[in-house]
Design a protein around this motif. Structure first.
Motif, mmCIF file in Angstrom:
data_model
loop_
_atom_site.group_PDB
_atom_site.id
_atom_site.type_symbol
_atom_site.label_atom_id
_atom_site.label_comp_id
_atom_site.label_asym_id
_atom_site.label_seq_id
_atom_site.Cartn_x
_atom_site.Cartn_y
_atom_site.Cartn_z
ATOM 1 N N HIS A 100 -5.861 14.747 5.991
ATOM 2 C CA HIS A 100 -5.051 14.663 7.200
ATOM 3 C C HIS A 100 -4.039 13.522 7.180
ATOM 4 C CE1 HIS A 100 -8.274 17.289 8.330
ATOM 5 N NE2 HIS A 100 -7.574 17.668 9.383
ATOM 6 N N GLY A 101 -2.907 13.834 7.746
ATOM 7 C CA GLY A 101 -1.849 12.842 7.875
ATOM 8 C C GLY A 101 -1.864 12.227 9.261
ATOM 9 N N ILE A 102 -0.789 11.461 9.537
ATOM 10 C CA ILE A 102 -0.673 10.852 10.874
ATOM 11 C C ILE A 102 -0.587 11.979 11.908
ATOM 12 C CG2 ILE A 102 0.759 9.412 12.362
ATOM 13 C CD1 ILE A 102 1.759 7.968 9.817
ATOM 14 N N LEU A 103 0.233 12.982 11.610
ATOM 15 C CA LEU A 103 0.335 14.130 12.521
ATOM 16 C C LEU A 103 -0.633 15.216 12.068
ATOM 17 C CD1 LEU A 103 4.208 14.602 13.007
ATOM 18 C CD2 LEU A 103 2.639 13.118 14.251
ATOM 19 N N ILE A 150 0.888 -1.156 0.000
ATOM 20 C CA ILE A 150 0.000 0.000 0.000
ATOM 21 C C ILE A 150 0.930 1.211 0.000
ATOM 22 C CG2 ILE A 150 -1.724 1.314 1.290
ATOM 23 C CD1 ILE A 150 -2.941 -1.240 0.382
ATOM 24 N N MET A 151 0.807 2.073 -0.989
ATOM 25 C CA MET A 151 1.689 3.246 -1.041
ATOM 26 C C MET A 151 1.029 4.456 -0.388
ATOM 27 S SD MET A 151 4.746 3.768 -1.796
ATOM 28 C CE MET A 151 5.595 2.948 -3.131
ATOM 29 N N GLU A 152 -0.302 4.436 -0.299
ATOM 30 C CA GLU A 152 -1.008 5.501 0.419
ATOM 31 C C GLU A 152 -2.142 4.853 1.195
ATOM 32 O OE1 GLU A 152 -2.244 8.696 -2.184
ATOM 33 O OE2 GLU A 152 -0.317 8.722 -3.216
ATOM 34 N N GLN A 153 -2.004 4.835 2.496
ATOM 35 C CA GLN A 153 -3.068 4.283 3.343
ATOM 36 C C GLN A 153 -3.649 5.429 4.146
ATOM 37 O OE1 GLN A 153 -4.117 0.948 3.788
ATOM 38 N NE2 GLN A 153 -5.582 1.588 5.359
ATOM 39 N N GLN A 154 -4.967 5.516 4.157
ATOM 40 C CA GLN A 154 -5.622 6.621 4.866
ATOM 41 C C GLN A 154 -5.117 6.699 6.305
ATOM 42 O OE1 GLN A 154 -9.857 6.865 4.398
ATOM 43 N NE2 GLN A 154 -10.110 8.207 6.176
ATOM 44 N N ALA A 155 -4.775 7.934 6.729
ATOM 45 C CA ALA A 155 -4.199 8.097 8.063
ATOM 46 C C ALA A 155 -4.989 9.068 8.923
ATOM 47 C CB ALA A 155 -2.751 8.573 7.931
ATOM 48 N N GLY A 156 -6.123 9.554 8.407
ATOM 49 C CA GLY A 156 -6.921 10.519 9.173
ATOM 50 C C GLY A 156 -8.107 10.931 8.326
ATOM 51 N N PRO A 193 -12.158 9.138 11.171
ATOM 52 C CA PRO A 193 -12.132 7.702 11.489
ATOM 53 C C PRO A 193 -12.320 7.500 12.995
ATOM 54 C CG PRO A 193 -10.324 8.279 10.025
ATOM 55 C CD PRO A 193 -10.973 9.568 10.435
ATOM 56 N N ARG A 194 -13.179 6.537 13.351
ATOM 57 C CA ARG A 194 -13.445 6.262 14.759
ATOM 58 C C ARG A 194 -12.225 5.595 15.387
ATOM 59 N NH1 ARG A 194 -16.293 10.038 13.651
ATOM 60 N NH2 ARG A 194 -18.289 10.139 14.658
ATOM 61 N N PRO A 195 -12.052 5.735 16.730
ATOM 62 C CA PRO A 195 -10.917 5.035 17.341
ATOM 63 C C PRO A 195 -10.939 3.566 16.940
ATOM 64 C CG PRO A 195 -11.999 6.452 18.950
ATOM 65 C CD PRO A 195 -12.838 6.501 17.700
ATOM 66 N N GLY A 196 -9.849 3.068 16.475
ATOM 67 C CA GLY A 196 -9.751 1.662 16.057
ATOM 68 C C GLY A 196 -9.889 1.461 14.559
ATOM 69 N N GLN A 197 -10.515 2.416 13.869
ATOM 70 C CA GLN A 197 -10.745 2.193 12.422
ATOM 71 C C GLN A 197 -9.446 2.217 11.611
ATOM 72 O OE1 GLN A 197 -14.070 4.867 11.356
ATOM 73 N NE2 GLN A 197 -15.103 3.063 10.540
ATOM 74 N N LEU A 198 -8.529 3.117 11.974
ATOM 75 C CA LEU A 198 -7.269 3.147 11.197
ATOM 76 C C LEU A 198 -6.555 1.804 11.350
ATOM 77 C CD1 LEU A 198 -5.894 6.741 12.021
ATOM 78 C CD2 LEU A 198 -7.094 6.007 9.950
ATOM 79 N N GLU A 237 -3.656 11.080 18.920
ATOM 80 C CA GLU A 237 -4.291 9.754 18.954
ATOM 81 C C GLU A 237 -3.977 8.919 17.717
ATOM 82 O OE1 GLU A 237 -5.579 8.141 21.374
ATOM 83 O OE2 GLU A 237 -5.063 9.922 22.535
ATOM 84 N N ARG A 238 -3.949 9.530 16.541
ATOM 85 C CA ARG A 238 -3.691 8.747 15.310
ATOM 86 C C ARG A 238 -2.282 8.160 15.350
ATOM 87 N NH1 ARG A 238 -6.375 13.273 12.823
ATOM 88 N NH2 ARG A 238 -4.461 14.109 11.931
ATOM 89 N N TYR A 239 -1.345 8.979 15.800
ATOM 90 C CA TYR A 239 0.047 8.516 15.922
ATOM 91 C C TYR A 239 0.096 7.314 16.872
ATOM 92 C CZ TYR A 239 5.091 8.750 16.934
ATOM 93 O OH TYR A 239 6.436 8.461 17.089
ATOM 94 N N ASN A 240 -0.567 7.462 18.032
ATOM 95 C CA ASN A 240 -0.499 6.388 19.030
ATOM 96 C C ASN A 240 -1.170 5.111 18.533
ATOM 97 O OD1 ASN A 240 0.842 8.089 20.720
ATOM 98 N ND2 ASN A 240 -1.019 8.789 21.767
ATOM 99 N N GLU A 241 -2.333 5.284 17.902
ATOM 100 C CA GLU A 241 -3.058 4.083 17.422
ATOM 101 C C GLU A 241 -2.222 3.337 16.375
ATOM 102 O OE1 GLU A 241 -7.257 4.570 16.525
ATOM 103 O OE2 GLU A 241 -7.103 3.139 14.876
ATOM 104 N N LEU A 242 -1.627 4.101 15.466
ATOM 105 C CA LEU A 242 -0.856 3.434 14.401
ATOM 106 C C LEU A 242 0.447 2.856 14.939
ATOM 107 C CD1 LEU A 242 -1.661 5.816 11.415
ATOM 108 C CD2 LEU A 242 -2.538 3.507 11.838
ATOM 109 N N LYS A 243 1.025 3.522 15.930
ATOM 110 C CA LYS A 243 2.250 2.987 16.533
ATOM 111 C C LYS A 243 1.959 1.604 17.148
ATOM 112 C CE LYS A 243 5.666 4.147 20.005
ATOM 113 N NZ LYS A 243 6.172 5.118 20.948
#
Ligand code: GAL
Length: 659
Positions: A357-360, A303-309, A320-325, A368-374
């Motif tokens: 939106h990006g991860i940051l 995947i070269m571009e995965q939705q991040a926000g 995206p709801r918590p958990g969806q990413l 939250e997005r950073y933490n969930e993806l981490k």
């Protein structure tokens, strides 16, 4: 170290002093790759022939010091203003004859030879500069071919290239005239130069010409990519080359575009685009896009571009709801993604995509997005290492064809008939029954599959007929649907016998009449129960076929809608209409039984089951696409690797089964 996760990074959007922080934060969350430079032409070549790679070298080196590898994009989707000023003839011309201006991206004609000189220069300079850089591992060609390419280009260069393409195909003009049927409306050509591109006319163009135009346009994009690949392969022999595809986009034949790449990459945006009337794509559609991408080379992918926000340009998607990413990344991995690169690292403060939106967030502070993806990365990397190279083990294949889609785009019959939507109805029913499906083209050996579905196989060639026949005779199950065998490959109706033409031999049917269901649907009796169908009814006369379902209304009440015939060791099925969801689910349950297909297991509605198969084990991913807690009754031999039977909203569980 294997690349598993990365981000699309635009260091040129931020001060140099921030780059080190970005690299540290990326590395702390487990990213080990970035894609860069695919839109940075003007930064790398600020004026013609003057190159500046210093800024990019610095970024690559800072990232490299954190063990982050770089994939470089060729920047050919964004020719700079100086280039357009110097060579305005590279701007594309649309079907109304209007030149599309500078300002967005992809404002370039792909056949234009002056443009080729410019792209040759920048790609060669990049390749030579980065061939030995230890942190650069591969290339993405251009960006999303087909995105912005609809309705362009009708310039004199494209017209001449179209004529050349036609000359190669038809050799002489009389052959073209005969095969297109140009005698209709006095359109007979006396030489190739007279043939127009399909510009806006008072009435519709000849459908054979339109189909060849779509083929030509697709081939041109494939050739444009090949031009770039040739330069890179000559210089950067150790680097991989890929391109970012867009699921069910229909402009380019993706099977052809994939051929010369080392692997395919895909851009997955579950919330879709700002102009999408649906806030979310159906989980089965997300799954189907991933399966199609895997099918293009019968190989796992990136995947070269995965939705991040949240996504959007002028209008935004939901957040995206918590958990969806986490769920969507896991879904991609479950369907064969061996690396996932998030779009984008940090939300941009300027330009067209300020709200994509990006991860940051804009502030650059991890949230939250950073933490969930981490957390997601930490849990997925060991699993990805274990399932590397795994397959789906599917027993069902959908024969997917760009040409069928194009022919039906030209003449959809019913205003709402859509090749992709029709195909995805079959896919969705298998998805609901938890039976895995592969997408294939005709180059794949059908005998690997118990059931092959070839939806809307409108254009029929004798080669295809033979491939169908061999498959069935040797024991395969083939399902064909409405409007099969109507035309030859030149988009001209078959006349030598009743529909569905020669393929009627395999199906044991004839179709002498049909009905386009305008503003109404139709009743169908299947296995003693009433259902509905839509858009189209082929009114079938069985010859040797057994009738499985009949229409229940109007003058063709009691006539066959669905049939099956035993031929050789196999069976041929025909569905003469577009079943609604309920009927489709029942048809698929029946196929599962008659073709002896195995389902992965059972799970509540909204919980997807996906299988990855290695030599020793099956890995089952259970993905809860609902915002509710779901309970899974996992069989005893499913050993839980992650979570288990109780699934939180948008949660996932992974199980292992020894084989
Ligand atoms: C993709 C494209 C990216 C970015 C993103 C968000 O289609 O490849 O460059 O534009 O959409 O709009």
């Amino acid at each position: 170290m294997k690349i598993r996760f990365g981000a699309d990074y635009y260091p040129e959007h931020w001060p140099y002093t921030r780059w080190e922080t970005d690299a540290r934060l990326m590395s702390e969350m487990g990213l080990n790759a970035v894609r860069m430079a695919e839109f940075s032409w003007v930064k790398m070549e600020p004026t013609i022939g003057v190159f500046d790679f210093e800024w990019l070298d610095r970024a690559i080196s800072i990232l490299g010091s954190y063990n982050i590898k770089t994939v470089l994009g060729t920047p050919t989707a964004t020719p700079p203003a100086w280039l357009i000023e110097q060579s305005p003839e590279i701007l594309p011309i649309d079907s109304s004859g209007i030149t599309r201006g500078f300002g967005g991206r992809h404002h370039n004609c792909q056949s234009n030879q002056t443009y080729r000189i410019h792209i040759g220069r920048i790609i060669e300079a990049m390749a030579k500069h980065y061939v030995d850089n230890p942190h650069v591992v591969g290339w993405q060609i251009d960006n999303e071919f087909g995105n912005s390419h609809e309705d362009v280009c009708h310039c004199s260069s494209c017209k001449a290239a179209f004529h050349q393409w036609l000359l190669r195909k038809y050799v002489d003009i009389n052959s073209l005239n005969a095969q297109w049927g140009t005698v209709f409306w006095s359109q007979t050509y006396s030489n190739f130069e007279q043939i127009p591109t399909p510009k806006i006319t008072l009435n519709a163009h000849n459908p054979s010409m339109l189909l060849d135009w779509k083929r030509f346009h697709s081939d041109l994009i494939v050739e444009f990519q090949q031009f770039q690949i040739d330069i890179l392969r000559r210089i950067c022999t150790k680097h991989f080359i890929t391109h970012n595809f867009m699921g069910f986009s229909d402009i380019v034949d993706y099977f052809k575009l994939a051929e010369c790449l080392d692997f395919v990459s895909h851009d997955q945006y579950p919330m879709g685009f700002f102009d999408n009337p649906q806030p979310m794509k159906q989980p089965s559609k997300l799954a189907a896009a991933l399966d199609l991408i895997r099918g293009l080379k019968q190989k796992n992918f990136w995947i070269m571009e995965q939705q991040a926000g949240p996504t959007g340009w002028q209008i935004l998607s939901r957040t995206p709801r918590p958990g969806q990413l986490r769920l969507w990344v896991t879904q991609a991995v479950a369907h064969g993604a061996e690396a996932v690169v998030f779009f984008r690292w940090r939300t941009c403060s300027f330009g067209t995509e300020q709200y994509w939106h990006g991860i940051l967030p804009h502030s650059g502070n991890p949230g939250e997005r950073y933490n969930e993806l981490k957390e997601t990365i930490t849990e997925l990397v060991p699993l990805m290492n274990e399932i590397e190279g795994a397959s789906s083990g599917a027993e069902v294949a959908i024969l997917y064809s760009y040409e069928q889609n194009w022919a039906l785009e030209i003449q959809p019959h019913h205003p709402d008939l859509d090749y992709v939507e029709h195909t995805l109805k079959y896919y969705a029913a298998f998805f609901n029954t938890k039976v895995p499906v592969d997408f294939i083209n005709a180059s794949v050996d059908f005998s690997k599959y118990k059931l092959v579905i070839a939806p809307l196989h409108f254009l029929m060639s004798s080669e295809m007929y033979m491939q169908f026949e061999n498959y069935i005779r040797q024991g395969g199950h083939l399902l064909l649907t409405m409007r099969t065998g109507v035309k030859n490959m030149e988009n001209v109706c078959m006349t030598d016998r009743e529909l569905p033409g020669e393929v009627g031999n395999l199906l044991g049917i004839e179709i002498k009449d049909y009905d386009c269901l305008r503003e109404m649907d139709m009743g169908v009796m299947f296995h003693g129960k009433h259902y509905r169908c839509n858009k189209w009814c082929d009114i079938i006369t069985p010859i040797t076929a057994k009738v499985v379902a009949t229409y229940t209304e109007d003058y063709y009440a009691g006539m066959a809608a669905i049939t099956v015939t035993a031929t050789g060791k196999g069976k041929a099925y025909y569905v003469g209409t577009e079943p609604d969801g309920e009927l489709m689910d029942e048809i698929v349950k029946w196929l599962v039984e008659t073709c002896e297909l195995s389902s992965i297991g059972s799970a509540p509605i909204g919980v997807e089951l996906v299988r990855r198969r290695t030599d020793k084990s099956d890995f089952i991913f259970a993905l809860n696409h609902t915002g509710k807690v779901q309970t899974l009754n996992a069989p005893e031999d499913w050993q839980p690797m992650k979570c288990g039977s109780e699934m939180e909203p948008y949660g996932m569980s992974v199980f292992k089964i020894k084989r």
